[in-house]
Write a protein that holds these residues in place. Structure first.
Motif, PDB file in Angstrom:
ATOM      1  N   GLU A  12       2.836   0.228  -3.738  1.00  0.00           N
ATOM      2  CA  GLU A  12       3.162  -1.089  -4.394  1.00  0.00           C
ATOM      3  C   GLU A  12       2.904  -1.475  -5.517  1.00  0.00           C
ATOM      4  OE1 GLU A  12       4.417  -3.589  -2.689  1.00  0.00           O
ATOM      5  OE2 GLU A  12       3.322  -4.260  -1.291  1.00  0.00           O
ATOM      6  N   GLN A  13       3.701  -2.236  -6.339  1.00  0.00           N
ATOM      7  CA  GLN A  13       3.589  -2.653  -7.729  1.00  0.00           C
ATOM      8  C   GLN A  13       3.997  -4.048  -7.870  1.00  0.00           C
ATOM      9  OE1 GLN A  13       5.522  -0.497 -10.927  1.00  0.00           O
ATOM     10  NE2 GLN A  13       7.181   0.451  -9.317  1.00  0.00           N
ATOM     11  N   GLY A  14       3.234  -4.895  -8.868  1.00  0.00           N
ATOM     12  CA  GLY A  14       3.679  -6.077  -9.206  1.00  0.00           C
ATOM     13  C   GLY A  14       2.665  -6.867  -9.888  1.00  0.00           C
ATOM     14  N   THR A  15       2.643  -8.075 -10.129  1.00  0.00           N
ATOM     15  CA  THR A  15       1.648  -9.015 -10.663  1.00  0.00           C
ATOM     16  C   THR A  15       0.248  -8.754  -9.909  1.00  0.00           C
ATOM     17  OG1 THR A  15       1.898 -10.690  -9.420  1.00  0.00           O
ATOM     18  CG2 THR A  15       3.544 -10.635 -11.105  1.00  0.00           C
ATOM     19  N   PRO A  16      -0.810  -8.746 -10.718  1.00  0.00           N
ATOM     20  CA  PRO A  16      -1.929  -8.945 -10.048  1.00  0.00           C
ATOM     21  C   PRO A  16      -2.165  -9.999  -8.978  1.00  0.00           C
ATOM     22  CG  PRO A  16      -2.409  -9.179 -12.340  1.00  0.00           C
ATOM     23  CD  PRO A  16      -0.608  -9.289 -12.164  1.00  0.00           C
ATOM     24  N   GLU A  17      -1.520 -11.141  -9.052  1.00  0.00           N
ATOM     25  CA  GLU A  17      -1.788 -12.041  -7.979  1.00  0.00           C
ATOM     26  C   GLU A  17      -1.017 -11.554  -6.612  1.00  0.00           C
ATOM     27  OE1 GLU A  17      -0.418 -12.643 -11.198  1.00  0.00           O
ATOM     28  OE2 GLU A  17      -2.410 -13.392 -11.749  1.00  0.00           O
ATOM     29  N   PHE A  18       0.165 -10.591  -6.856  1.00  0.00           N
ATOM     30  CA  PHE A  18       0.747 -10.293  -5.754  1.00  0.00           C
ATOM     31  C   PHE A  18       0.115  -8.774  -5.199  1.00  0.00           C
ATOM     32  CE2 PHE A  18       3.622  -6.900  -4.116  1.00  0.00           C
ATOM     33  CZ  PHE A  18       4.238  -7.439  -3.098  1.00  0.00           C
ATOM     34  N   VAL A  19      -0.308  -8.005  -5.965  1.00  0.00           N
ATOM     35  CA  VAL A  19      -0.995  -6.815  -5.457  1.00  0.00           C
ATOM     36  C   VAL A  19      -2.321  -7.276  -4.759  1.00  0.00           C
ATOM     37  CG1 VAL A  19      -1.943  -4.538  -6.048  1.00  0.00           C
ATOM     38  CG2 VAL A  19       0.285  -5.245  -6.931  1.00  0.00           C
ATOM     39  N   PHE A  20      -3.017  -8.046  -5.533  1.00  0.00           N
ATOM     40  CA  PHE A  20      -4.347  -8.207  -5.058  1.00  0.00           C
ATOM     41  C   PHE A  20      -4.645  -9.549  -4.194  1.00  0.00           C
ATOM     42  CE2 PHE A  20      -5.529  -5.863  -8.836  1.00  0.00           C
ATOM     43  CZ  PHE A  20      -6.515  -4.791  -8.226  1.00  0.00           C
ATOM     44  N   GLY A  21      -3.369 -10.354  -4.173  1.00  0.00           N
ATOM     45  CA  GLY A  21      -3.529 -11.710  -3.373  1.00  0.00           C
ATOM     46  C   GLY A  21      -2.380 -11.709  -2.085  1.00  0.00           C
ATOM     47  N   GLN A  22      -1.099 -11.056  -2.403  1.00  0.00           N
ATOM     48  CA  GLN A  22      -0.168 -11.428  -1.512  1.00  0.00           C
ATOM     49  C   GLN A  22       0.415 -10.538  -0.834  1.00  0.00           C
ATOM     50  OE1 GLN A  22       2.282 -12.963  -4.538  1.00  0.00           O
ATOM     51  NE2 GLN A  22       0.911 -14.975  -4.573  1.00  0.00           N
ATOM     52  N   SER A  23       0.321  -9.156  -1.148  1.00  0.00           N
ATOM     53  CA  SER A  23       0.779  -8.016  -0.472  1.00  0.00           C
ATOM     54  C   SER A  23       0.263  -7.840   0.883  1.00  0.00           C
ATOM     55  CB  SER A  23       0.630  -6.915  -1.463  1.00  0.00           C
ATOM     56  OG  SER A  23       1.025  -5.588  -0.629  1.00  0.00           O
ATOM     57  N   GLU A  24       1.235  -7.289   1.706  1.00  0.00           N
ATOM     58  CA  GLU A  24       0.515  -7.002   2.947  1.00  0.00           C
ATOM     59  C   GLU A  24       0.717  -5.947   3.434  1.00  0.00           C
ATOM     60  OE1 GLU A  24       2.735 -10.019   5.756  1.00  0.00           O
ATOM     61  OE2 GLU A  24       1.351 -11.664   4.869  1.00  0.00           O
ATOM     62  N   ASN A  25       0.793  -4.951   2.500  1.00  0.00           N
ATOM     63  CA  ASN A  25       0.855  -3.470   2.829  1.00  0.00           C
ATOM     64  C   ASN A  25      -0.343  -2.881   3.054  1.00  0.00           C
ATOM     65  OD1 ASN A  25       0.468  -0.387   1.604  1.00  0.00           O
ATOM     66  ND2 ASN A  25       2.673  -0.756   1.637  1.00  0.00           N
ATOM     67  N   GLU A  26      -0.383  -2.101   4.418  1.00  0.00           N
ATOM     68  CA  GLU A  26      -1.505  -1.611   5.257  1.00  0.00           C
ATOM     69  C   GLU A  26      -2.185  -0.649   4.302  1.00  0.00           C
ATOM     70  OE1 GLU A  26      -1.418  -0.204   9.367  1.00  0.00           O
ATOM     71  OE2 GLU A  26      -0.019  -1.873   9.512  1.00  0.00           O
ATOM     72  N   ARG A  27      -1.595   0.274   3.618  1.00  0.00           N
ATOM     73  CA  ARG A  27      -2.387   1.136   2.951  1.00  0.00           C
ATOM     74  C   ARG A  27      -3.198   0.696   1.717  1.00  0.00           C
ATOM     75  NH1 ARG A  27       2.501   5.536   2.215  1.00  0.00           N
ATOM     76  NH2 ARG A  27       1.013   6.770   0.818  1.00  0.00           N
ATOM     77  N   LEU A  28      -2.594  -0.485   1.165  1.00  0.00           N
ATOM     78  CA  LEU A  28      -3.208  -1.408   0.374  1.00  0.00           C
ATOM     79  C   LEU A  28      -4.390  -1.951   0.593  1.00  0.00           C
ATOM     80  CD1 LEU A  28      -3.546  -2.274  -2.736  1.00  0.00           C
ATOM     81  CD2 LEU A  28      -1.672  -4.026  -2.356  1.00  0.00           C
ATOM     82  N   GLN A  29      -4.064  -2.692   1.581  1.00  0.00           N
ATOM     83  CA  GLN A  29      -5.249  -3.408   2.218  1.00  0.00           C
ATOM     84  C   GLN A  29      -6.335  -2.638   2.475  1.00  0.00           C
ATOM     85  OE1 GLN A  29      -4.748  -7.008   3.482  1.00  0.00           O
ATOM     86  NE2 GLN A  29      -3.068  -7.114   2.466  1.00  0.00           N
ATOM     87  N   THR A  30      -6.034  -1.489   3.298  1.00  0.00           N
ATOM     88  CA  THR A  30      -7.357  -0.697   3.601  1.00  0.00           C
ATOM     89  C   THR A  30      -7.980  -0.024   2.389  1.00  0.00           C
ATOM     90  OG1 THR A  30      -5.937   0.068   5.406  1.00  0.00           O
ATOM     91  CG2 THR A  30      -7.785   1.545   4.754  1.00  0.00           C
ATOM     92  N   PHE A  31      -7.238   0.255   1.304  1.00  0.00           N
ATOM     93  CA  PHE A  31      -7.856   0.626   0.016  1.00  0.00           C
ATOM     94  C   PHE A  31      -8.730  -0.542  -0.718  1.00  0.00           C
ATOM     95  CE2 PHE A  31      -7.715   0.799  -4.715  1.00  0.00           C
ATOM     96  CZ  PHE A  31      -8.128   1.937  -4.831  1.00  0.00           C
ATOM     97  N   LEU A  32      -8.119  -1.802  -0.735  1.00  0.00           N
ATOM     98  CA  LEU A  32      -8.975  -2.746  -1.230  1.00  0.00           C
ATOM     99  C   LEU A  32     -10.145  -3.193  -0.555  1.00  0.00           C
ATOM    100  CD1 LEU A  32      -6.034  -5.061  -2.714  1.00  0.00           C
ATOM    101  CD2 LEU A  32      -7.418  -3.642  -3.813  1.00  0.00           C
ATOM    102  N   ALA A  33     -10.010  -3.150   0.841  1.00  0.00           N
ATOM    103  CA  ALA A  33     -11.254  -3.393   1.910  1.00  0.00           C
ATOM    104  C   ALA A  33     -12.366  -2.652   1.512  1.00  0.00           C
ATOM    105  CB  ALA A  33     -10.864  -3.261   3.210  1.00  0.00           C
ATOM    106  N   ARG A  34     -12.331  -1.437   0.952  1.00  0.00           N
ATOM    107  CA  ARG A  34     -13.303  -0.791   0.417  1.00  0.00           C
ATOM    108  C   ARG A  34     -14.212  -1.131  -0.708  1.00  0.00           C
ATOM    109  NH1 ARG A  34     -11.656   4.739  -1.046  1.00  0.00           N
ATOM    110  NH2 ARG A  34      -9.867   4.818  -0.021  1.00  0.00           N
ATOM    111  N   PHE A  35     -13.585  -2.065  -1.536  1.00  0.00           N
ATOM    112  CA  PHE A  35     -14.265  -2.350  -2.688  1.00  0.00           C
ATOM    113  C   PHE A  35     -14.711  -4.007  -2.547  1.00  0.00           C
ATOM    114  CE2 PHE A  35     -11.405   0.728  -4.130  1.00  0.00           C
ATOM    115  CZ  PHE A  35     -12.215   1.355  -5.140  1.00  0.00           C
ATOM    116  N   SER A  36     -14.484  -4.365  -1.391  1.00  0.00           N
ATOM    117  CA  SER A  36     -14.764  -5.871  -1.343  1.00  0.00           C
ATOM    118  C   SER A  36     -16.437  -6.116  -0.249  1.00  0.00           C
ATOM    119  CB  SER A  36     -14.030  -6.783  -0.686  1.00  0.00           C
ATOM    120  OG  SER A  36     -13.406  -6.304   0.441  1.00  0.00           O
ATOM    121  N   GLY A  37     -16.953  -4.807  -0.284  1.00  0.00           N
ATOM    122  CA  GLY A  37     -17.973  -4.844   0.468  1.00  0.00           C
ATOM    123  C   GLY A  37     -19.291  -5.533  -0.125  1.00  0.00           C
TER     124      GLY A  37
END
Ligand code: ATP
Ligand code: MG
Length: 262
Positions: free
Chosen positions: A237-262
């Protein structure tokens, strides 16, 4: 600056592939960056982030694809030799190398040189700058980094955060067009991390073009104009920070980011 050069991306990476033996580490990486922009690269360990930076900064050779920096082509487009990319002639590669800087996770300062010498050695030896001019430049950069009183210290006498600020000053001394950071804070304690992030932020405010590989998600979001998420050698995935961290519904990205929001 003329209109043409403002519109051309200062860094162009297209279809870059790289294998180590049978392990294809970069599978097809493409992105562009305009002058004055900041790109954050995020992704799990082993996804190829360091390899990508090392290929662009010529510490590693790529197998195929295209890279140009500041209007200079590193690879001869459309030409191959035994199926591998053909690189531009040595003088062009040198010019490109001089227009990029790389800041490493582990600082990589010369231990036997003072802080000031660490900064002035490349301008003197590589650019042929005279010593007094290099010294003035070094002191100026040290003062920008808040380290004017450390000019005569040796790296081992500095904290990790201070060493990292010296290595940023060292990279800046060659006046790179694009500055790359490979996890610049991951060897640092949280309180020292903050001081490095502040320095990078201030460079971004001065419109330094930067590519930053980081595991600091809040920082990646805050400092970047663009964010690129890599996984297993591909840009997922690539795009603006708002898109990558806020809007993208990509599953691999979601799984990755979930690890940092603990
Ligand atoms: N010089 C090398 N020789 C062989 N394999 C390598 C070499 N450098 C990297 N690799 C392999 O390439 C893959 C990607 O490594 P790379 O260091 O680019 O990942 P990374 O995304 O930077 O990971 P990290 O977040 O842990 O720093 C890994 O499987 C690694 O083992
Ligand atoms: Mg890495």
């Amino acid at each position: 600056m003329d209109m043409q050069s403002e519109k051309q991306p200062i860094l162009k990476v297209a279809h870059v592939k790289k294998s180590f033996g049978r392990n294809q580490v970069l599978k097809d990486i493409s992105f562009d960056l305009n002058a004055g922009e900041v790109l954050s690269i995020i992704g799990p360990s082993g996804s190829g982030k360091s390899t990508l930076l090392r290929c662009i900064t010529q510490l590693e050779t790529l197998d195929s694809g295209f890279v140009s920096v500041n209007g200079k082509d590193m690879i001869l487009a459309g030409q191959t030799k035994n199926g591998m990319a053909k690189y531009a002639q040595a003088s062009v590669l040198r010019e490109i190398r001089l227009s990029t800087g790389l800041v490493f996770q582990n600082f990589n300062l010369f231990p036997h040189l003072t802080v000031l010498q660490n900064i002035t050695i490349a301008p003197i030896r590589v650019l042929g700058m005279d010593r007094p001019a290099a010294r003035n430049l070094g002191l100026e950069l040290l003062s920008q980094m808040g380290l004017e009183n450390k000019a005569r210290a040796y790296p081992c006498e500095l904290s990790g955060g201070q060493q990292q600020r010296v290595s940023i000053a060292r990279a800046l001394a060659l006046q790179p067009k694009v500055l790359f950071f490979d996890e610049p804070t991951s060897a640092l304690d949280p309180e020292l991390t903050g001081e490095i992030l502040k320095v990078i932020k201030s460079l971004a405010e001065k419109k330094m073009t930067m590519v930053i590989v980081t595991h600091e998600m809040a920082f990646a979001r805050d400092v970047a104009d663009k964010v690129l998420f890599m996984d297993q050698g591909v840009v997922v995935e690539q795009g603006t920070p708002e898109f990558v961290f806020g809007q993208s519904e990509n599953e691999r990205l979601q799984t990755f980011l979930a690890r940092f929001s603990g």
